[in-house]
Design a protein around this motif. Sequence first.
Motif, short mmCIF file in Angstrom:
data_model
loop_
_atom_site.label_atom_id
_atom_site.label_comp_id
_atom_site.label_asym_id
_atom_site.label_seq_id
_atom_site.Cartn_x
_atom_site.Cartn_y
_atom_site.Cartn_z
N LEU A 16 -6.07 -2.68 -1.81
CA LEU A 16 -5.30 -3.87 -2.18
C LEU A 16 -5.46 -4.15 -3.66
N VAL A 17 -4.35 -4.39 -4.33
CA VAL A 17 -4.37 -4.72 -5.75
C VAL A 17 -4.43 -6.24 -5.88
N GLY A 18 -5.45 -6.69 -6.60
CA GLY A 18 -5.74 -8.12 -6.68
C GLY A 18 -6.84 -8.41 -5.67
N ALA A 19 -7.91 -9.04 -6.15
CA ALA A 19 -9.05 -9.30 -5.27
C ALA A 19 -9.19 -10.79 -4.99
N GLY A 20 -8.08 -11.53 -5.09
CA GLY A 20 -8.11 -12.96 -4.85
C GLY A 20 -7.86 -13.30 -3.39
N THR A 21 -7.62 -14.59 -3.15
CA THR A 21 -7.46 -15.08 -1.79
C THR A 21 -6.27 -14.47 -1.06
N ASP A 73 -2.41 10.60 -0.33
CA ASP A 73 -3.41 10.29 0.68
C ASP A 73 -3.77 8.82 0.70
N TYR A 74 -3.28 8.05 -0.27
CA TYR A 74 -3.61 6.62 -0.37
C TYR A 74 -2.35 5.77 -0.29
N TYR A 75 -2.55 4.57 0.24
CA TYR A 75 -1.49 3.56 0.31
C TYR A 75 -2.02 2.29 -0.33
N GLN A 87 4.94 -7.40 -8.27
CA GLN A 87 5.77 -6.22 -8.54
C GLN A 87 5.15 -5.37 -9.65
N ARG A 88 4.69 -5.99 -10.73
CA ARG A 88 4.07 -5.24 -11.83
C ARG A 88 2.82 -4.51 -11.35
N VAL A 94 -0.12 1.37 -7.95
CA VAL A 94 0.17 2.08 -6.70
C VAL A 94 1.22 3.16 -6.96
N LEU A 95 2.43 2.75 -7.32
CA LEU A 95 3.54 3.70 -7.44
C LEU A 95 3.37 4.69 -8.58
N GLU A 96 2.88 4.23 -9.75
CA GLU A 96 2.69 5.15 -10.88
C GLU A 96 1.57 6.15 -10.62
N ARG A 97 0.77 5.92 -9.59
CA ARG A 97 -0.30 6.86 -9.22
C ARG A 97 0.11 7.68 -8.00
N ASP A 98 1.39 7.65 -7.68
CA ASP A 98 1.96 8.43 -6.57
C ASP A 98 1.37 8.08 -5.21
#
Length: 193
Positions: A16-21, A73-75, A87-88, A94-98
């Motif tokens: 998960l991107v972002g480690a907030g609530t 291998d990652y989502y 979105q950014r 995620v997307l730029e790292r395939d």
Amino acid sequence: ASSSERGATQVKQVFLVGAGTGSREVLMVIHRINQRTPEWQFVGFVDENPKLVGTKIDGYPVFGPAHPFQGKDYYGSSGVQNPEIRQRLIRQYVLERDCGLATLISPDVFLPGDFSAGPGCVIMPGATISFDVRLAEGVMVQWGAILGHELRVGDYSSILTAALITGGCRIGSRTIIGAGAVLNVRVDVGDDA
């Protein structure tokens, strides 16, 4: 392959991107999904805040922008509620790292046969979805939201807790429908609203 191998569900690695609530709530959805059928192995959070990098949240590591997750291998997903920022972050980490986009829908949500969710959608527990609802990429639907029939929602929009959207509405991309908001029949809300 043995019969047990053929019947087993392939567990996918997700971060998960972002480690907030918001992302912690998405982690709760991942746990709910896994209680029903083990589908996701949660591998950690990614966050840009240097104070969080190297710590643990809910027992899971927080990685920085140079995170180790790369390739098919990652989502990834994100619980950041601001659509533009979400979105950014998804594109950059995620997307730029395939990596793939994880679509995470709480198992208590009934999905009509004609429902459509783009990649990366997150639907929290208690949401109600009517017929002919279409969500584009990265849409977030919070706890207890009601999505009326023939609804169309654009990329990365957020529908917050207990919002009520009646039939025939259109919501643009990167738009926030606030907690408890009510959209009457055939209301159109544009992009970035």
